[in-house]
Design a protein around this motif. Structure first.
Motif, short mmCIF file in Angstrom:
data_model
loop_
_atom_site.label_atom_id
_atom_site.label_comp_id
_atom_site.label_asym_id
_atom_site.label_seq_id
_atom_site.Cartn_x
_atom_site.Cartn_y
_atom_site.Cartn_z
N VAL A 51 0.32 -18.18 -3.69
CA VAL A 51 0.48 -16.90 -4.38
C VAL A 51 -0.91 -16.33 -4.62
N VAL A 52 -1.15 -15.10 -4.16
CA VAL A 52 -2.45 -14.47 -4.31
C VAL A 52 -2.30 -13.16 -5.07
N ALA A 53 -3.37 -12.76 -5.72
CA ALA A 53 -3.37 -11.50 -6.45
C ALA A 53 -3.58 -10.35 -5.48
N GLY A 54 -2.77 -9.34 -5.58
CA GLY A 54 -2.89 -8.17 -4.73
C GLY A 54 -2.41 -6.94 -5.46
N ALA A 55 -2.03 -5.92 -4.71
CA ALA A 55 -1.61 -4.67 -5.32
C ALA A 55 -0.61 -3.96 -4.44
N VAL A 56 0.14 -3.07 -5.05
CA VAL A 56 0.90 -2.06 -4.33
C VAL A 56 0.45 -0.71 -4.88
N TYR A 57 0.72 0.34 -4.14
CA TYR A 57 0.26 1.66 -4.55
C TYR A 57 1.44 2.57 -4.86
N PHE A 58 1.56 2.91 -6.14
CA PHE A 58 2.55 3.86 -6.59
C PHE A 58 1.87 5.20 -6.84
N LEU A 59 2.58 6.10 -7.45
CA LEU A 59 2.05 7.43 -7.73
C LEU A 59 2.00 7.65 -9.24
N ARG A 60 0.94 8.29 -9.66
CA ARG A 60 0.88 8.83 -11.01
C ARG A 60 0.57 10.30 -10.84
N GLY A 61 1.57 11.13 -11.15
CA GLY A 61 1.45 12.53 -10.79
C GLY A 61 1.53 12.64 -9.27
N GLU A 62 0.50 13.20 -8.67
CA GLU A 62 0.47 13.33 -7.22
C GLU A 62 -0.63 12.48 -6.59
N ARG A 63 -1.07 11.45 -7.31
CA ARG A 63 -2.16 10.60 -6.82
C ARG A 63 -1.71 9.15 -6.72
N VAL A 64 -2.24 8.46 -5.72
CA VAL A 64 -1.91 7.05 -5.57
C VAL A 64 -2.71 6.22 -6.58
N VAL A 65 -2.07 5.19 -7.11
CA VAL A 65 -2.74 4.28 -8.04
C VAL A 65 -2.35 2.85 -7.69
N PRO A 66 -3.30 1.90 -7.77
CA PRO A 66 -2.97 0.50 -7.49
C PRO A 66 -2.32 -0.15 -8.70
N VAL A 67 -1.33 -0.96 -8.45
CA VAL A 67 -0.63 -1.70 -9.49
C VAL A 67 -0.60 -3.17 -9.07
N ARG A 68 -1.00 -4.03 -9.96
CA ARG A 68 -1.13 -5.45 -9.64
C ARG A 68 0.22 -6.08 -9.31
N ARG A 69 0.19 -6.93 -8.29
CA ARG A 69 1.35 -7.72 -7.93
C ARG A 69 0.88 -9.11 -7.49
N GLU A 70 1.69 -10.11 -7.73
CA GLU A 70 1.47 -11.45 -7.20
C GLU A 70 2.20 -11.52 -5.85
N LEU A 71 1.46 -11.80 -4.79
CA LEU A 71 2.00 -11.77 -3.44
C LEU A 71 2.13 -13.19 -2.90
N ALA A 72 3.26 -13.48 -2.30
CA ALA A 72 3.55 -14.83 -1.83
C ALA A 72 3.22 -14.96 -0.35
N GLY A 73 2.60 -16.09 0.02
CA GLY A 73 2.33 -16.38 1.42
C GLY A 73 3.39 -17.28 2.01
N PRO A 74 3.44 -17.42 3.33
CA PRO A 74 2.58 -16.68 4.27
C PRO A 74 3.06 -15.24 4.41
N GLY A 75 2.33 -14.45 5.18
CA GLY A 75 2.73 -13.06 5.36
C GLY A 75 2.54 -12.24 4.10
N VAL A 76 1.32 -12.30 3.53
CA VAL A 76 1.05 -11.58 2.28
C VAL A 76 1.18 -10.07 2.47
N ALA A 77 0.83 -9.57 3.65
CA ALA A 77 0.96 -8.13 3.91
C ALA A 77 2.43 -7.71 3.82
N ALA A 78 3.31 -8.49 4.41
CA ALA A 78 4.74 -8.18 4.33
C ALA A 78 5.23 -8.29 2.90
N SER A 79 4.71 -9.26 2.17
CA SER A 79 5.08 -9.41 0.76
C SER A 79 4.68 -8.16 -0.03
N ALA A 80 3.49 -7.62 0.25
CA ALA A 80 3.03 -6.42 -0.44
C ALA A 80 3.94 -5.23 -0.14
#
Length: 204
Positions: free
Chosen positions: A56-85
């Motif tokens: 499990v690695v620390a990562g992020a997903v990008y949501f919106l606040r207003g009309e701007r993207v913002v990173p939000v922390r997520r714990e991502l599971a391997g393997p395939g961390v990109a798919a997890s994100a």
């Protein structure tokens, strides 16, 4: 005899007066050696898009606040961390994140079909729900959310889209042209003036 001795003494005195002593070598004190200065390079790196199974690695997903993207922390599971994100992104903001003003333009029910990586390009394949409905801003925002989420990884520079396995050339009813893979630079209008890539919002 006394005259000869006197002359000899005078000659020796004269000889002594004409000779000069040669000074010995002079030495200049040397300063103590200065120890070499060493510098340590401090580098930061983005997370890798893969990990050991079960990691499990620390990562992020990008949501919106207003009309701007913002990173939000997520714990991502391997393997395939990109798919997890991407899966975490498709799940949308939590209730507390929505209460804090975060949203997502990705339609509910969008599913991930696969993510592959080659030569710095991530190819993401999403279900047909991904391009349903919405105007230009909504379509552009959901593309940006996926691009920012995937390009947080050190080996991903750009993102290419597929929908139901078919490469996307025009996206949605608005006909957004996707004639090449997209990078963060394609979404400057959705990027905050200061984008802090270290996610600060933790999932409850």
């Amino acid at each position: 005899m006394r005259r000869l001795t006197a002359c000899l003494g005078a000659a020796l005195l004269a000889l002594g007066a004409c000779t000069t002593s040669t000074p010995g070598p002079t030495t200049t004190p040397t300063a103590p050696a200065t120890p070499p200065v060493t510098t340590t390079a401090v580098t930061t790196s983005a997370p890798s898009p893969s990990a050991e199974p079960g990691a499990v690695v620390a990562g992020a997903v990008y949501f919106l606040r207003g009309e701007r993207v913002v990173p939000v922390r997520r714990e991502l599971a391997g393997p395939g961390v990109a798919a997890s994100a991407v899966r975490e992104l498709l799940a949308g903001p939590s209730a507390s994140e929505r209460a804090a003003g975060m949203s997502s333009s990705v339609p509910d029910g969008t599913a991930l079909r696969g993510v592959s990586l080659a030569g710095g390009t991530a190819t993401v394949d999403l279900s047909g729900r991904y391009d349903d409905g919405g105007g230009t801003l909504s379509m552009t925002s959901r593309l940006a959310q996926v691009v920012f989420t995937l390009t947080q990884f050190s080996t991903v520079e750009r993102v290419q889209f597929r929908v139901d396995g078919v490469p996307v050339r025009e996206f949605g009813g608005e006909g957004i042209v996707l004639d090449r893979p997209r990078t963060r630079a394609d979404f400057e209008e959705l990027t905050p003036e200061v984008l802090v890539d270290s996610p600060r919002s933790a999932r409850p």
